[in-house]
Design a protein around this motif. Sequence first.
Motif, PDB file in Angstrom:
ATOM      1  N   THR A 187       0.794  -1.098   0.039  1.00 24.72           N
ATOM      2  CA  THR A 187      -0.041   0.240   0.058  1.00 24.72           C
ATOM      3  C   THR A 187       0.806   1.093   0.131  1.00 24.72           C
ATOM      4  N   PRO A 188       0.735   2.157  -1.087  1.00 23.81           N
ATOM      5  CA  PRO A 188       1.590   3.319  -1.110  1.00 23.81           C
ATOM      6  C   PRO A 188       1.376   4.438   0.080  1.00 23.81           C
ATOM      7  N   ALA A 189       1.981   5.259   0.320  1.00 22.55           N
ATOM      8  CA  ALA A 189       1.939   6.104   1.587  1.00 22.55           C
ATOM      9  C   ALA A 189       1.282   7.492   0.810  1.00 22.55           C
ATOM     10  N   ASP A 190       0.784   7.518  -0.428  1.00 23.45           N
ATOM     11  CA  ASP A 190       0.471   8.597  -0.978  1.00 23.45           C
ATOM     12  C   ASP A 190      -0.664   9.213  -0.224  1.00 23.45           C
ATOM     13  N   GLY A 191      -0.847  10.445   0.124  1.00 27.87           N
ATOM     14  CA  GLY A 191      -1.848  11.161   0.963  1.00 27.87           C
ATOM     15  C   GLY A 191      -1.828  10.539   2.264  1.00 27.87           C
ATOM     16  N   LEU A 192      -0.632  10.204   2.932  1.00 29.36           N
ATOM     17  CA  LEU A 192      -0.620   9.721   4.228  1.00 29.36           C
ATOM     18  C   LEU A 192       0.491  10.489   4.717  1.00 29.36           C
ATOM     19  N   LEU A 193       0.701  10.540   6.223  1.00 30.50           N
ATOM     20  CA  LEU A 193       1.622  10.945   7.160  1.00 30.50           C
ATOM     21  C   LEU A 193       2.155   9.655   7.936  1.00 30.50           C
ATOM     22  N   ILE A 194       3.438   9.386   7.615  1.00 30.29           N
ATOM     23  CA  ILE A 194       4.108   8.084   8.246  1.00 30.29           C
ATOM     24  C   ILE A 194       4.889   8.843   9.366  1.00 30.29           C
ATOM     25  N   GLU A 195       5.007   8.169  10.611  1.00 31.89           N
ATOM     26  CA  GLU A 195       5.838   8.399  11.871  1.00 31.89           C
ATOM     27  C   GLU A 195       6.442   7.499  12.445  1.00 31.89           C
TER      28      GLU A 195
ATOM     29  N   ARG B  71      -1.272   8.041   9.315  1.00 31.51           N
ATOM     30  CA  ARG B  71      -2.561   8.632   9.060  1.00 31.51           C
ATOM     31  C   ARG B  71      -2.925   9.449   8.229  1.00 31.51           C
ATOM     32  N   PRO B  72      -4.233   9.882   8.153  1.00 29.54           N
ATOM     33  CA  PRO B  72      -4.251  10.615   6.907  1.00 29.54           C
ATOM     34  C   PRO B  72      -3.826  12.130   6.831  1.00 29.54           C
ATOM     35  N   ASN B  73      -3.267  12.427   5.787  1.00 23.34           N
ATOM     36  CA  ASN B  73      -2.425  13.831   5.519  1.00 23.34           C
ATOM     37  C   ASN B  73      -3.641  14.855   5.464  1.00 23.34           C
ATOM     38  N   LYS B  74      -4.496  15.185   6.237  1.00 21.80           N
ATOM     39  CA  LYS B  74      -5.634  16.154   6.369  1.00 21.80           C
ATOM     40  C   LYS B  74      -5.920  16.537   7.474  1.00 21.80           C
ATOM     41  N   ALA B  75      -6.473  17.767   7.912  1.00 18.59           N
ATOM     42  CA  ALA B  75      -6.850  18.173   8.891  1.00 18.59           C
ATOM     43  C   ALA B  75      -8.035  17.427   9.818  1.00 18.59           C
ATOM     44  N   GLY B  76      -8.346  17.600  11.213  1.00 25.45           N
ATOM     45  CA  GLY B  76      -9.610  16.907  11.688  1.00 25.45           C
ATOM     46  C   GLY B  76      -9.134  15.865  12.380  1.00 25.45           C
ATOM     47  N   ARG B  77      -9.908  15.340  13.398  1.00 31.50           N
ATOM     48  CA  ARG B  77      -9.736  14.295  14.258  1.00 31.50           C
ATOM     49  C   ARG B  77     -10.416  13.013  13.576  1.00 31.50           C
ATOM     50  N   HIS B  78      -9.569  11.984  13.484  1.00 35.27           N
ATOM     51  CA  HIS B  78      -9.821  10.929  12.875  1.00 35.27           C
ATOM     52  C   HIS B  78      -9.884   9.770  13.650  1.00 35.27           C
TER      53      HIS B  78
ATOM     54  N   ASP C 215       2.151  -2.271   6.546  1.00 33.33           N
ATOM     55  CA  ASP C 215       1.086  -2.201   5.415  1.00 33.33           C
ATOM     56  C   ASP C 215      -0.263  -2.240   5.875  1.00 33.33           C
ATOM     57  N   ILE C 216      -0.588  -2.708   7.030  1.00 35.97           N
ATOM     58  CA  ILE C 216      -1.768  -2.850   7.352  1.00 35.97           C
ATOM     59  C   ILE C 216      -2.166  -1.387   8.209  1.00 35.97           C
ATOM     60  N   CYS C 217      -1.283  -0.992   8.659  1.00 39.47           N
ATOM     61  CA  CYS C 217      -1.329   0.520   9.149  1.00 39.47           C
ATOM     62  C   CYS C 217      -1.759   1.355   8.010  1.00 39.47           C
ATOM     63  N   ARG C 218      -1.057   1.400   6.704  1.00 35.94           N
ATOM     64  CA  ARG C 218      -1.191   2.274   5.738  1.00 35.94           C
ATOM     65  C   ARG C 218      -2.723   2.073   5.246  1.00 35.94           C
ATOM     66  N   ARG C 219      -3.157   0.727   4.899  1.00 30.04           N
ATOM     67  CA  ARG C 219      -4.394   0.361   4.482  1.00 30.04           C
ATOM     68  C   ARG C 219      -5.560   1.134   5.406  1.00 30.04           C
ATOM     69  N   LEU C 220      -5.249   1.197   6.596  1.00 27.90           N
ATOM     70  CA  LEU C 220      -6.209   1.566   7.396  1.00 27.90           C
ATOM     71  C   LEU C 220      -6.157   3.241   7.406  1.00 27.90           C
TER      72      LEU C 220
END
Length: 287
Positions: free
Chosen positions: A44-52, A75-82, A100-105
Amino acid sequence: MHDLTRPDGTLPQDLHVSRRTAAGLFFAGYALAAVSAEASPITTPADGLLIEEVLIPNGVTGQGGPGPLPAYVARPNKAGRHPAVIVVNEIFGVHDYIKDICRRLAGLGYVAVAPQFFYRSGVNLPALTDRQQIMAVVSQASPDQVDGDVRAASVWLKGRPFANPARIGITGFCWGGQVVWRAAMVDPDIRAGVAWYGQLKDVVDRAGELKAPVLGLYAGKDQGIPLSDVERMRAALKAVGRKGSDIRVYPGASHGFHADYRASYDQAAATDGWSRMLAHFRAHGVG
């Protein structure tokens, strides 16, 4: 990833690291003791995500000890509480499959956190090939210690501006499956859990302690978890009136059927289980 430390290959003792570098124990690859050469793992690519890679306070100071809890976060690279999901690994620790499970979620809008539950050993578990050595490390992580780390992760999530503190779930695989059952009993911030083929013999008599609903996903051909244990848990859930909890058995599947990097992978069971997991989370406020 650690380089070879000897001309004839890396030995387990070479994989011990200093406590100061515990946060770097994220193996680049799949667990060597279980990966199949014939497998085609989902990537699963990390496009649009923040990885830390983060350190979660868990009451350990690091003075003569291992320090705080390392965790992989997607986590999603966008504002708000998810909504958030704690992802609990198998005996092999946090390797590419768990990440990868983390990125899928995260791609579905969740904050996904995978703690390094075995970090106290200072051993890079996914790099080991000997299961006896792996189990020697895993056995050092007591249920109370692991439950405390899960609690530390949920408390950490509650304090993040990007996570919804009222929508925290947990999912885990194999060793992590039993952790899910316990977390739903002892962590008040867990809204729902999904346990993938987790051992039941130590938790079946505690069904009445469940505070959050758990969906158990099990294999009919599991050589390590007899169907008699599954039926005992199903009966126990009914006896204590835990209507939100349920168990699904895939008759033709084997243990590890969701692990797409292993020979045990069963695409039909894995896909159905994933859909049921997401539905379970949505039905119980984690979504």
